[in-house]
Motif scaffolding. Structure first.
Motif, short mmCIF file in Angstrom:
data_model
loop_
_atom_site.label_atom_id
_atom_site.label_comp_id
_atom_site.label_asym_id
_atom_site.label_seq_id
_atom_site.Cartn_x
_atom_site.Cartn_y
_atom_site.Cartn_z
N UNK A 101 -10.25 -5.85 8.15
CA UNK A 101 -10.01 -4.44 8.45
C UNK A 101 -10.90 -3.55 7.59
N UNK A 102 -11.05 -2.30 7.99
CA UNK A 102 -11.85 -1.36 7.21
C UNK A 102 -11.27 -1.19 5.81
N UNK A 103 -9.95 -1.17 5.71
CA UNK A 103 -9.26 -1.07 4.43
C UNK A 103 -8.29 -2.24 4.32
N UNK A 104 -8.39 -2.98 3.21
CA UNK A 104 -7.50 -4.13 2.99
C UNK A 104 -6.11 -3.68 2.58
N UNK A 105 -6.02 -2.47 2.04
CA UNK A 105 -4.74 -1.93 1.63
C UNK A 105 -4.62 -0.48 2.04
N UNK A 106 -3.39 -0.03 2.19
CA UNK A 106 -3.12 1.37 2.52
C UNK A 106 -1.88 1.83 1.78
N UNK A 107 -1.97 3.03 1.22
CA UNK A 107 -0.83 3.67 0.58
C UNK A 107 -0.55 4.94 1.37
N UNK A 108 0.59 4.98 2.02
CA UNK A 108 0.97 6.11 2.86
C UNK A 108 2.19 6.79 2.23
N UNK A 109 1.96 7.88 1.54
CA UNK A 109 3.01 8.58 0.80
C UNK A 109 3.57 9.74 1.62
N UNK A 110 4.76 9.57 2.10
CA UNK A 110 5.52 10.62 2.78
C UNK A 110 4.78 11.27 3.94
N UNK A 111 4.41 10.45 4.89
CA UNK A 111 3.74 10.93 6.10
C UNK A 111 4.74 11.60 7.03
N UNK A 132 -2.31 -4.91 3.31
CA UNK A 132 -1.22 -4.69 2.37
C UNK A 132 -0.88 -3.20 2.47
N UNK A 133 0.28 -2.89 3.03
CA UNK A 133 0.68 -1.51 3.31
C UNK A 133 1.90 -1.14 2.51
N UNK A 134 1.78 -0.07 1.75
CA UNK A 134 2.90 0.53 1.04
C UNK A 134 3.17 1.87 1.71
N UNK A 135 4.41 2.12 2.08
CA UNK A 135 4.78 3.39 2.71
C UNK A 135 6.04 3.93 2.06
N UNK A 136 6.00 5.21 1.72
CA UNK A 136 7.17 5.84 1.12
C UNK A 136 7.64 7.01 1.98
N UNK A 137 8.88 7.39 1.71
CA UNK A 137 9.48 8.52 2.40
C UNK A 137 10.35 9.29 1.41
N UNK A 138 10.15 10.60 1.30
CA UNK A 138 10.96 11.45 0.43
C UNK A 138 12.26 11.79 1.15
N UNK A 139 13.37 11.49 0.52
CA UNK A 139 14.67 11.66 1.17
C UNK A 139 15.04 13.12 1.43
N UNK A 140 14.47 14.07 0.70
CA UNK A 140 14.84 15.47 0.87
C UNK A 140 14.02 16.17 1.94
N UNK A 141 13.43 15.42 2.87
CA UNK A 141 12.63 16.02 3.93
C UNK A 141 13.38 16.18 5.24
N UNK A 164 11.60 15.33 -3.14
CA UNK A 164 11.08 16.07 -2.00
C UNK A 164 9.63 15.68 -1.73
N UNK A 165 9.01 16.36 -0.78
CA UNK A 165 7.65 16.02 -0.34
C UNK A 165 6.65 16.00 -1.50
N UNK A 166 6.60 17.07 -2.28
CA UNK A 166 5.66 17.15 -3.39
C UNK A 166 5.97 16.15 -4.50
N UNK A 167 7.24 15.87 -4.69
CA UNK A 167 7.65 14.93 -5.74
C UNK A 167 7.35 13.48 -5.40
#
Length: 190
Positions: A94-104, A127-136, A169-172
């Motif tokens: 793949x173009x990127x072997x890893x991806x970090x997706x923070x609160x998309x 290798x994909x890491x994805x996060x989600x801010x609960x206050x959104x 939240x989103x910024x945090x």
């Protein structure tokens, strides 16, 4: 982290814009409606510029390893990180072997890109890491959970997926997502 010996040395590249908001909004957002040929504007075009111009230039001028590339993004940048993950064609690296997706902000387009990927390939070597801010809000929690569940149900044998729900939240979400995401994506790259 590299100075502490925890992570390898890295070359960090950021694409700069004359008008930061307008350029990022244009480049990180997938076309609506989705173009299954990936010939559209927005994220389609930005991906092609990365693949065909920016990354080849970096590979030719800096001591980088293309097998260790990681795309990192927050908010719309995280949408682009998800998008690049689903652009993998299944034939080669793949173009990127890893991806970090923070609160998309996950919308219907990412579900479509995921489906298009699953229809053309049974592999997703990322290798994909994805996060989600609960206050959104509940709608963002539902779409995050839906996309993560869909990926888990696909059971791509070579996908390493780590998700995290952050009590902020989103910024945090930026710093904890980048720290955890980079630690995860760097953990087993060659």
């Amino acid at each position: 982290r590299a100075a502490e010996g925890l992570w390898p040395d890295a070359v960090v590249v950021g694409v700069d814009y004359e008008n930061n908001w307008a350029g990022r909004e244009r480049d990180y957002t997938p076309p609506d409606p989705v173009d299954p040929t990936f010939a559209g504007e927005g994220a389609d075009r930005f991906y092609r510029v990365l693949r065909d111009e920016i990354l080849p230039h970096l590979d030719a001028t800096l001591p980088v390893d293309p097998a260790r590339r990681i795309v990192v993004g927050h908010s719309n940048g995280a949408v682009f990180a998800w998008y690049t993950t689903f652009r993998h064609e299944g034939d080669g690296a793949p173009l990127f072997a890893g991806a970090v997706a923070a609160d998309a902000g996950i919308g219907q387009g990412l579900f479509t890109y995921e489906r298009l990927h699953a229809e053309r390939s049974d592999t997703l070597p990322v290798r994909l890491y994805a996060s989600h801010a609960l206050y959104n809000g509940a709608s963002q929690e539902v779409t995050f959970e839906g996309l993560v569940t869909r990926l888990a149900d696909r059971a791509f044998p070579d996908l390493a997926l780590q998700t995290e729900r952050l009590d902020t939240d989103h910024g945090g979400s930026v710093v904890p997502s980048y720290e955890a995401g980079l630690a995860f994506t760097l953990a087993e790259l060659p």
